[in-house]
Write an enzyme that holds these catalytic residues in place. Structure first.
Site, PDB file in Angstrom:
ATOM      1  N   GLY A  11       1.445 -29.103-114.636  1.00  0.00           N
ATOM      2  CA  GLY A  11       0.508 -28.969-115.206  1.00  0.00           C
ATOM      3  C   GLY A  11       0.950 -27.790-116.324  1.00  0.00           C
ATOM      4  O   GLY A  11       0.103 -26.869-117.309  1.00  0.00           O
ATOM      5  N   GLY A  14      -2.254 -27.533-119.132  1.00  0.00           N
ATOM      6  CA  GLY A  14      -2.814 -25.835-118.863  1.00  0.00           C
ATOM      7  C   GLY A  14      -2.355 -25.022-119.466  1.00  0.00           C
ATOM      8  O   GLY A  14      -1.662 -25.003-120.490  1.00  0.00           O
ATOM      9  N   GLN A  15      -4.034 -23.615-119.583  1.00  0.00           N
ATOM     10  CA  GLN A  15      -3.358 -22.484-120.816  1.00  0.00           C
ATOM     11  C   GLN A  15      -2.228 -21.678-120.308  1.00  0.00           C
ATOM     12  O   GLN A  15      -1.418 -21.100-121.626  1.00  0.00           O
ATOM     13  CB  GLN A  15      -4.936 -21.373-119.944  1.00  0.00           C
ATOM     14  CG  GLN A  15      -4.844 -20.450-120.890  1.00  0.00           C
ATOM     15  CD  GLN A  15      -5.602 -19.352-120.380  1.00  0.00           C
ATOM     16  OE1 GLN A  15      -5.758 -19.205-118.735  1.00  0.00           O
ATOM     17  NE2 GLN A  15      -6.962 -18.637-121.061  1.00  0.00           N
ATOM     18  N   LEU A  16      -1.697 -21.510-119.010  1.00  0.00           N
ATOM     19  CA  LEU A  16      -0.162 -21.205-118.454  1.00  0.00           C
ATOM     20  C   LEU A  16       0.688 -21.780-118.915  1.00  0.00           C
ATOM     21  O   LEU A  16       1.806 -21.367-120.024  1.00  0.00           O
ATOM     22  CB  LEU A  16       0.007 -20.487-117.385  1.00  0.00           C
ATOM     23  CG  LEU A  16       1.360 -19.723-117.134  1.00  0.00           C
ATOM     24  CD1 LEU A  16       1.094 -18.502-118.119  1.00  0.00           C
ATOM     25  CD2 LEU A  16       1.033 -19.328-115.434  1.00  0.00           C
ATOM     26  N   ASP A  37       2.699 -33.479-116.659  1.00  0.00           N
ATOM     27  CA  ASP A  37       0.944 -33.316-116.158  1.00  0.00           C
ATOM     28  C   ASP A  37      -0.238 -34.704-116.194  1.00  0.00           C
ATOM     29  O   ASP A  37       0.765 -35.656-116.776  1.00  0.00           O
ATOM     30  CB  ASP A  37       0.458 -32.074-118.120  1.00  0.00           C
ATOM     31  CG  ASP A  37      -0.741 -31.682-117.378  1.00  0.00           C
ATOM     32  OD1 ASP A  37      -1.798 -32.480-116.423  1.00  0.00           O
ATOM     33  OD2 ASP A  37      -1.045 -30.571-117.421  1.00  0.00           O
ATOM     34  N   ASP A  52       1.391 -37.272-111.951  1.00  0.00           N
ATOM     35  CA  ASP A  52       0.548 -36.752-111.127  1.00  0.00           C
ATOM     36  C   ASP A  52       0.966 -36.375-109.754  1.00  0.00           C
ATOM     37  O   ASP A  52       2.053 -36.683-108.792  1.00  0.00           O
ATOM     38  CB  ASP A  52      -0.708 -37.716-110.338  1.00  0.00           C
ATOM     39  CG  ASP A  52      -1.232 -37.270-109.426  1.00  0.00           C
ATOM     40  OD1 ASP A  52      -1.467 -36.233-108.735  1.00  0.00           O
ATOM     41  OD2 ASP A  52      -2.590 -38.543-108.988  1.00  0.00           O
ATOM     42  N   TYR A 133     -10.535 -22.522-103.746  1.00  0.00           N
ATOM     43  CA  TYR A 133      -9.346 -21.914-104.739  1.00  0.00           C
ATOM     44  C   TYR A 133      -8.315 -20.350-103.912  1.00  0.00           C
ATOM     45  O   TYR A 133      -7.058 -20.631-103.900  1.00  0.00           O
ATOM     46  CB  TYR A 133      -9.728 -21.706-106.787  1.00  0.00           C
ATOM     47  CG  TYR A 133      -8.346 -21.178-107.366  1.00  0.00           C
ATOM     48  CD1 TYR A 133      -7.451 -21.830-107.443  1.00  0.00           C
ATOM     49  CD2 TYR A 133      -8.603 -19.834-107.205  1.00  0.00           C
ATOM     50  CE1 TYR A 133      -6.439 -21.395-108.354  1.00  0.00           C
ATOM     51  CE2 TYR A 133      -7.881 -19.273-108.313  1.00  0.00           C
ATOM     52  CZ  TYR A 133      -6.346 -20.117-109.423  1.00  0.00           C
ATOM     53  OH  TYR A 133      -5.482 -19.596-109.850  1.00  0.00           O
ATOM     54  N   LYS A 137      -4.178 -20.609-102.390  1.00  0.00           N
ATOM     55  CA  LYS A 137      -3.700 -20.016-102.849  1.00  0.00           C
ATOM     56  C   LYS A 137      -3.235 -18.746-102.162  1.00  0.00           C
ATOM     57  O   LYS A 137      -1.799 -18.652-101.749  1.00  0.00           O
ATOM     58  CB  LYS A 137      -3.575 -19.214-103.829  1.00  0.00           C
ATOM     59  CG  LYS A 137      -3.958 -19.767-105.616  1.00  0.00           C
ATOM     60  CD  LYS A 137      -2.849 -20.170-106.016  1.00  0.00           C
ATOM     61  CE  LYS A 137      -3.013 -21.347-107.059  1.00  0.00           C
ATOM     62  NZ  LYS A 137      -2.174 -21.989-107.879  1.00  0.00           N
TER      63      LYS A 137
END
Length: 307
Positions: A11, A14-16, A37, A52, A133, A137
């Site tokens: 990932g 992504g933003q993080l 990613d 993936d 989501y 988690k």
């Protein structure tokens, strides 16, 4: 530079992931951090693999072939996007994590980081998620604890609040307004928010989030007492609060609010969280409050506008 270890970040686009990869490469060297990613690479400064996380066979080959010793598993479908396709979100979030845990167990990976979220909570601060989501988690936290207790796998986790960054676009979360509002303040001087103006949520500036992640992973194993996920906090504010701080730099800024389906999600989350265990166990302390974060965000975004 830290002791060289081969590290995989899923990932990573992504933003993080984008900012965490940068920090890891500064610490361990760009040759030792592989970003992965399903999307095309967003930078060419280091090793990148199209992956993936549902493809367990390819994941296992990559981990074994590259001698991976740490995995930062960030690949996930976020809250708002997840509600549009719950089954897909569950599959990616849950099966992706299980694939990483199984491969790590079989390949003798030394440490795994996996992010949780304030989405596991209800408005009272109890673990009682209301979105797919959040459910994924909450379940993932228990899987992390299970693999630690059953297999000795050193899995560590943080429950992030909403994350704010000037470097990357938000990724489909309910707190995305906290990034968009800055972008529009600089671009047009006004912003139409998808949450009500008084909706208060826990937030964190990305430099603090990245530093917290690295500090958690560097903490001695004997200091880690939470094997589900550590709650993490820095500041809490509403769109109205944030707009007021932006106006201290851009006096003409205008905020309008048109709540959509994300309002219900936001109202299911707590306004504040307690992170005393993170402070006690490995010395967590935030560096940015809303004032310092606002000043830094606007400075960087206005610089981009001038370029």
């Amino acid at each position: 530079m830290a002791i060289q270890q081969k590290i995989l970040v899923t990932g990573a686009c992504g933003q993080l992931g984008t900012e965490l990869v940068e920090a890891l490469r500064r610490k361990y060297g760009w040759k030792n951090v592989i970003s992965a990613d399903v999307h095309p690479a967003t930078d060419t400064s280091g090793l990148y693999v199209r992956l993936d996380v549902l493809n367990k066979k390819k994941l296992a080959y990559l981990v074994q072939h590259r001698g991976i010793k740490q995995i930062f598993h960030l690949a996930a479908v976020l809250s708002a996007t997840g509600e549009q396709n719950p089954q897909k979100a569950w599959e990616i979030n849950m099966q992706g994590l299980l694939n990483v845990l199984e491969v790590s167990k079989d390949s003798k990976v030394q440490k795994i980081f996996w992010p949780s979220s304030i989405a596991v909570f209800d408005a009272k601060g109890e673990v009682n998620p209301s979105t797919v989501y959040g459910i994924s988690k909450a379940a993932g936290e228990q899987w992390c604890r299970y693999y630690f207790e059953r297999h000795g796998l050193d899995v560590r986790s943080l429950r992030y609040p909403g994350l704010i960054s000037h470097k990357t676009k938000p990724g489909g979360g309910t707190t995305d307004y906290s990034v968009e509002i800055f972008q529009e303040a600089v671009r047009s001087g006004k912003y139409a928010c998808f949450l009500k103006e008084h909706t208060t949520l826990p937030m964190m500036y990305m430099p603090d989030a990245v530093r917290a992640t690295l500090e958690l992973m560097d903490a001695p194993k004997e200091n880690i007492t939470v094997r589900t996920s550590y709650s993490l906090a820095a500041m809490s504010f509403s769109p109205r609060d944030l707009a007021a701080h932006i106006r201290s730099h851009l006096p003409g800024f205008e905020l309008e609010c048109y709540p959509d389906f994300r309002q219900e999600i936001a109202e299911s989350w707590p306004m504040i969280v307690s992170d005393y265990r993170a402070r006690r166990d490995w010395g967590w302390q935030e560096a940015y409050d809303i004032s310092r974060m606002t000043e830094d965000m606007l400075a960087h975004l206005m610089q981009k506008e001038l370029c």
